[in-house]
Scaffold this active site. Structure first.
Site, short mmCIF file in Angstrom:
data_model
loop_
_atom_site.label_atom_id
_atom_site.label_comp_id
_atom_site.label_asym_id
_atom_site.label_seq_id
_atom_site.Cartn_x
_atom_site.Cartn_y
_atom_site.Cartn_z
N LYS A 1 119.10 51.74 74.52
CA LYS A 1 118.48 50.36 74.90
C LYS A 1 118.90 49.96 76.42
O LYS A 1 118.15 49.27 77.13
CB LYS A 1 118.76 49.43 73.85
CG LYS A 1 117.87 49.58 72.59
CD LYS A 1 118.21 48.12 71.75
CE LYS A 1 117.20 48.43 70.51
NZ LYS A 1 117.56 47.21 69.55
N ASN B 1 113.62 47.61 74.41
CA ASN B 1 113.22 48.10 73.25
C ASN B 1 111.86 48.49 73.19
O ASN B 1 111.16 49.20 71.98
CB ASN B 1 113.64 47.26 71.82
CG ASN B 1 112.71 46.09 71.72
OD1 ASN B 1 111.85 45.69 72.67
ND2 ASN B 1 112.62 45.36 70.56
N ASP C 1 113.17 42.06 70.55
CA ASP C 1 114.12 41.68 69.64
C ASP C 1 114.35 40.17 69.40
O ASP C 1 114.24 39.48 68.63
CB ASP C 1 115.55 42.24 69.67
CG ASP C 1 115.38 43.83 69.32
OD1 ASP C 1 114.66 44.32 68.51
OD2 ASP C 1 116.39 44.58 69.79
N GLY D 1 128.86 36.72 66.52
CA GLY D 1 129.01 38.00 67.30
C GLY D 1 128.42 38.04 68.76
O GLY D 1 127.93 37.10 69.05
N GLY E 1 127.21 41.22 70.35
CA GLY E 1 126.64 42.38 70.79
C GLY E 1 125.10 42.52 71.41
O GLY E 1 124.68 41.46 71.77
N GLY E 2 124.35 43.45 71.12
CA GLY E 2 123.26 43.48 71.53
C GLY E 2 122.18 42.70 70.75
O GLY E 2 121.07 42.20 71.80
N ALA E 3 122.28 42.50 69.62
CA ALA E 3 121.12 41.56 68.80
C ALA E 3 121.48 40.22 69.41
O ALA E 3 120.72 39.47 69.67
CB ALA E 3 121.50 41.92 67.26
N TYR F 1 119.24 43.87 57.70
CA TYR F 1 118.14 43.71 56.83
C TYR F 1 118.40 44.89 55.66
O TYR F 1 117.69 45.13 54.73
CB TYR F 1 116.83 44.06 57.45
CG TYR F 1 116.77 45.33 58.34
CD1 TYR F 1 116.80 46.50 58.03
CD2 TYR F 1 116.97 44.85 59.76
CE1 TYR F 1 116.84 47.43 59.32
CE2 TYR F 1 117.01 46.04 60.95
CZ TYR F 1 116.99 47.32 60.40
OH TYR F 1 116.98 48.44 61.49
N GLY G 1 117.26 39.57 57.92
CA GLY G 1 116.72 40.15 59.32
C GLY G 1 115.45 40.81 58.97
O GLY G 1 114.92 41.47 60.10
P1 NDP Z 1 126.38 45.81 68.37
O1 NDP Z 1 127.28 47.20 68.32
O2 NDP Z 1 126.00 45.62 69.84
O3 NDP Z 1 127.18 44.65 68.30
C1 NDP Z 1 128.01 44.42 66.94
C2 NDP Z 1 128.54 43.15 66.80
O4 NDP Z 1 129.35 43.13 65.72
C3 NDP Z 1 129.62 42.81 68.04
O5 NDP Z 1 129.57 41.32 68.22
C4 NDP Z 1 130.99 43.47 67.33
O6 NDP Z 1 132.16 42.55 68.06
C5 NDP Z 1 130.70 42.72 66.03
N1 NDP Z 1 131.54 43.63 65.08
C6 NDP Z 1 131.44 44.79 64.50
N2 NDP Z 1 132.38 45.14 63.89
C7 NDP Z 1 133.24 44.10 63.63
C8 NDP Z 1 134.47 43.65 62.74
N3 NDP Z 1 134.74 44.76 62.12
N4 NDP Z 1 134.97 42.38 62.97
C9 NDP Z 1 134.17 41.61 63.57
N5 NDP Z 1 133.30 41.83 64.49
C10 NDP Z 1 132.66 43.08 64.60
O7 NDP Z 1 125.39 45.96 67.48
P2 NDP Z 1 123.82 45.23 67.58
O8 NDP Z 1 124.06 43.81 68.04
O9 NDP Z 1 123.01 46.42 68.00
O10 NDP Z 1 123.61 45.12 66.15
C11 NDP Z 1 124.30 44.29 64.96
C12 NDP Z 1 123.48 43.95 63.79
O11 NDP Z 1 122.30 43.52 64.23
C13 NDP Z 1 123.32 45.49 62.97
O12 NDP Z 1 123.61 45.18 61.71
C14 NDP Z 1 121.88 45.82 63.23
O13 NDP Z 1 121.41 46.36 62.20
C15 NDP Z 1 121.19 44.24 63.33
N6 NDP Z 1 119.87 44.16 64.15
C16 NDP Z 1 119.05 43.77 63.38
C17 NDP Z 1 117.60 43.66 63.97
C18 NDP Z 1 116.56 43.12 63.36
O14 NDP Z 1 115.49 43.61 64.15
N7 NDP Z 1 116.89 42.38 62.31
C19 NDP Z 1 117.64 44.09 65.49
C20 NDP Z 1 118.98 44.66 66.25
C21 NDP Z 1 120.06 44.71 65.40
P3 NDP Z 1 132.68 43.63 69.35
O15 NDP Z 1 131.72 44.48 69.91
O16 NDP Z 1 133.25 42.39 70.18
O17 NDP Z 1 133.89 44.31 68.55
#
Ligand code: NDP
Length: 288
Positions: free
Chosen positions: A71, A92, A107, A133, A135-137, A231, A252
């Protein structure tokens, strides 16, 4: 499906893509609309992304979608990206615009659309919101919430610097981010100040269904609205606990659904058949 020499081809680029819902979702839509188009999955091995985008161009693909891990990486290989894509820093959706290959991101907009369907009209802007959180979402959701007029966002992430980094593009949209520490008392304060709580972390996602962000259920109030972007499973541990506390919840799936509709509309220039897409999505997740 009758594939001919005139059939338009759309694709999803990612790795892996075998599990992706997009081909089922979009092919059902093409069929319903009697469009001579097909959607295929293109697994792109690490290091092959530039060649894959060149292939899209030379083979006359009509556009499609992009998923993990490309992405962000795909941006340099596109002719242009939308302002939303630039602020989110990830793409995306791929489409052609006046001979140029463009990227955008649906998204966040899909999330906002799904959320608004669960709120009273014109109330989103005044909601107090906690994003868990960064991350990307989270990046996509925060940019789209700010674009929709939300002026303040609370954000908490295990890596505070990451939360501070995603709050930067929000300033240009007139939205102020308040970043909290990933620590019991700070999270308690953030929860007490936020009506909407949006989990954007992967904590609770299959196979780790017994995980959840470190939010204390004793701090959950019935006026909280908990949203999980996960989801799979449909109901995370977080949402189950929230429901037990009398809170409203949303998973989700609606975000996934709405971002797919927006993407289809963009790359085909045709209104997606919403009922067909909903049925396909429900069947897909019932089957899993
Ligand atoms: P990323 O890897 O970009 O981000 C993940 C996030 O979760 C970060 O903030 C990360 O923190 C945090 N994280 C992961 N593991 C831990 C942990 N053990 N303890 C604390 N924080 C944690 O992933 P995405 O943002 O792309 O996706 C995140 C979720 O969103 C997924 O479950 C994905 O399936 C879902 N999603 C759903 C969509 C939808 O259409 N419904 C679309 C896109 C995503 P850090 O990086 O700082 O460690």
């Amino acid at each position: 499906m009758n594939i001919s020499g005139k059939t338009k081809v759309y694709t999803i680029l990612g790795n892996p893509v075998a599990h992706c819902l997009s081909p089922a979702l979009h092919n059902a839509s093409f069929k319903a609309l009697k469009m001579d188009s097909v959607f295929i999955a293109s697994p792109v091995k690490s290091g092959n992304l530039e060649a894959a985008v060149k292939g899209l161009r030379s083979l006359g693909f009509q556009g499609g979608t992009v998923t993990a891990p490309y992405k962000e990486l795909i941006i340099p290989y596109l002719d242009n990206i939308t302002e939303e894509g630039r602020l989110i820093g990830a793409i995306n959706t791929l489409y052609w615009n006046k001979g140029e290959l463009w990227g955008t991101n649906t998204d966040g907009a899909g999330f906002v659309k799904a959320l608004q369907q669960n709120l009273k009209p014109n109330t989103l802007q005044s909601k107090s919101i906690l994003i868990v959180g960064a991350g990307g979402a989270a990046r996509a959701i925060t940019v789209s919430l700010a674009s929709a007029g939300v002026k303040n966002l609370n954000i908490v992430n295990i890596d505070k610097n990451q939360a501070l980094s995603i709050s930067k593009p929000l300033q240009t949209l007139g939205c102020k981010a308040h970043v909290f520490d990933w620590e019991k008392n700070d999270i308690k304060t953030a929860l007490s100040q936020s009506e909407l709580v949006i989990n954007t972390t992967s904590l609770g996602m299959e196979p780790n269904i017994y995980d959840m962000p470190p939010l204390d259920v004793n701090d959950f109030r019935s006026w909280h609205f908990f949203i999980d972007v996960i989801y799979q499973p449909k109901e995370t541990l977080l949402l189950r606990k929230a429901k037990e506390c009398g809170c409203k919840t949303m998973n989700g799936l609606n975000m996934l659904f709405e971002q797919g509709i927006l993407a289809f509309n963009i790359w085909t220039g045709t209104q997606a058949p919403v009922d067909i897409m909903r049925r396909t999505l429900d069947e897909w997740f019932d089957y899993l």
